[in-house]
Design a protein around this motif. Structure first.
Motif: not given
Ligand SMILES: Cc1ncc(COP(=O)(O)O)c(C=O)c1O
Length: 485
Positions: A114-141
């Motif tokens: 399961r790959p990681r998606l690294v992004a600042p906490t301010t990244v748009h919610a669309a990336f939270r949706k993408a991580a959930a739908l595409l099964d990536l671990e969301l690593d918020l900075v």
């Protein structure tokens, strides 16, 4: 019903909507203030009305319009011939496809698990949706709560072989903060990590921003190491909703965005986007608007926004009790309370509600916790558009009057209401509420009253006080029940 009655009903329903034109709604809509552009968009949509954008071989017009619109975007964002693009239905679809492409090219390079998606906490919610739908671990900075900006080193410290994609914003939606694109890109390139620049909201504004207040550093494909970029034409491209572009560096890389199947019994399906059959109207409208505006037209509209933004920032800084978050880059501003003196502080959520009484609708953003325990402040978000300038004096007066009306009032505390709602129950059980119980809780919180959403401060206070999974479940019920109860 006859057509006339139907259309009269439609007009009556539309009359209840938030005002899309005239600069009184400072989110969701991007009014250029030019009726000719609205008329042009309507004519372009009408011309494309029966077309199915699914198949550009049957509807050759679609391929031509898309290619020309992408050429324009490539030029604006300094992309070379190694950058391939797609028109999508909006920012969320562009972000989803950027994540899918990165995930699949990471896998193709040998990544497993399961790959990681690294992004600042301010990244748009669309990336939270993408991580959930595409099964990536969301690593918020975490970002700096004072500026809303992520430090390049903090983000780059997360880079490792399991990172499929890093994302930065140009600028971020919540605080209009421009992330340090060039520094992050350099680190990403060294680490072999793909980097997406989310310029969904700001891209077509920042690219034409006058020198004063413009990003001091390049943030687009001029930066080596940027592998993809999204920018929405249904925001500062002034087109009707339904059109964004996603640009990807590397033709072979971009091909991983596509889905093709020839092995079912029907027609071969070959799509670069998520949708199958789709409207070509918003594409045609965006194409027409960009062609008519040209760079000079964009310059002119952007200059008007830059003037308004500068005056709003200046006015906000002069209002006792209000603080501007960071250094807004582009046509957005986030306002927080100046926490210096409790007697003078202006609560942003109460202020936003007071602005409504002054005839302007501004969006409240809840305070939130970051993974390191720090808190991002409660804010009010302003999206500035070209038309803002026409109502600017009135808006500035409203800002001051709204502040005067709430100065010294404390931020609403939703914890009592939240504790009452939770009733000592385990929040993790409440996140899995059934529809009837969730509906009952909404009623108990008063959120089903027709007037409940007129004052947003109590709702935002509840959002801040309840655990996110519970709020999320309740909000799903709020919107879903409007359609089926
Ligand atoms: C930075 C950013 N990214 C992505 C999106 C999502 O765009 P859309 O609402 O078009 O799906 C937005 C929307 O405001 C945004 O501001």
């Amino acid at each position: 019903m006859d057509a006339e009655t139907v259309l009269a009903r439609l007009a009556a329903l539309r009359a209840q909507d938030a005002p899309t034109h005239g600069g009184r709604l400072l989110s969701y809509v991007y009014d250029s203030g030019r009726d000719d552009l609205d008329d042009l968009a309507a004519a372009a949509i009408r011309a494309m009305q029966p077309v199915n954008g699914l198949d550009p071989t049957a509807f050759r017009s679609v391929a031509v319009l898309e290619r020309e619109l992408l050429d324009f975007a490539r030029e604006v964002f300094h992309a070379g011939p190694d950058v391939a693009g797609t028109a999508t239905s909006g920012g969320t679809e562009s972000c989803l496809l950027a994540v899918k492409t990165a995930r699949d090219s990471w896998r193709q390079r040998g990544g497993t698990g399961r790959p990681r998606l690294v992004a600042p906490t301010t990244v748009h919610a669309a990336f939270r949706k993408a991580a959930a739908l595409l099964d990536l671990e969301l690593d918020l900075v975490p970002v700096d709560p004072a500026t809303g900006r992520v430090a390049a080193g903090t983000l780059a410290a997360r880079f490792a072989p399991d990172v499929a994609l890093a994302v930065v914003s140009a600028p971020s939606y919540p605080f209009a903060a421009l992330d340090p694109v060039a520094e992050v890109a350099a680190a990403a390139q060294t680490a072999g990590v793909d980097l997406h620049v989310d310029a969904c909201i700001g891209g077509f504004a920042l690219a034409f921003w006058p020198d004063e207040g413009a990003p001091p550093q390049p943030w687009d494909f001029a930066v080596p190491g940027v592998t993809s970029l999204s920018a929405d034409l249904h925001k500062y491209g002034y087109a009707p909703k339904g059109i964004s572009v996603l640009l990807q560096r590397g033709l072979d890389r971009q091909r991983r965005q596509w889905f093709a199947t020839s092995s079912w019994p029907g027609y071969p399906v070959v799509n670069a986007t998520l949708l199958g059959s789709k409207s070509a109207g918003p594409l045609a409208a965006a194409w027409a608007i960009a062609a008519v505006l040209g760079a000079d037209g964009f310059d002119e509209l952007t200059a008007a926004m830059a003037r308004s933004t500068a005056r709003i920032v200046e006015a906000a800084r002069a209002i006792d009790g209000i603080a501007v978050v960071g250094s807004p880059t582009g046509p957005m501003v986030a306002l927080a309370a100046d926490e210096g003196d409790p007697a003078r502080r202006v609560d942003p959520h109460l202020w936003a509600d007071a602005m409504r009484a002054q005839g302007f609708v501004v969006q409240g953003q809840p305070a939130s916790a970051q993974p390191d325990g720090s808190r991002l402040p409660a804010t009010a978000h302003l999206t500035i558009t070209p038309v803002t300038e026409r109502v600017l004096d009135e808006f500035l007066a409203a800002m001051a009057a709204a502040a005067d009306s709430v100065r010294g009032m404390p931020h609403l505390d939703g914890s009592v209401l939240a504790a009452g709602l939770l009733g000592g129950a385990d929040p993790s059980a409440l996140a899995a509420l059934d529809a009837d119980t969730a509906f009952g809780l909404l009623g108990a919180a008063g959120l089903l009253e027709p007037t409940a959403l007129h004052a947003m401060a109590p709702v935002l206070a509840l959002v801040e006080a309840l655990p996110p999974p519970v709020v999320e479940r309740l909000l799903v019920e709020l919107l879903a029940s409007a359609l089926d109860r």
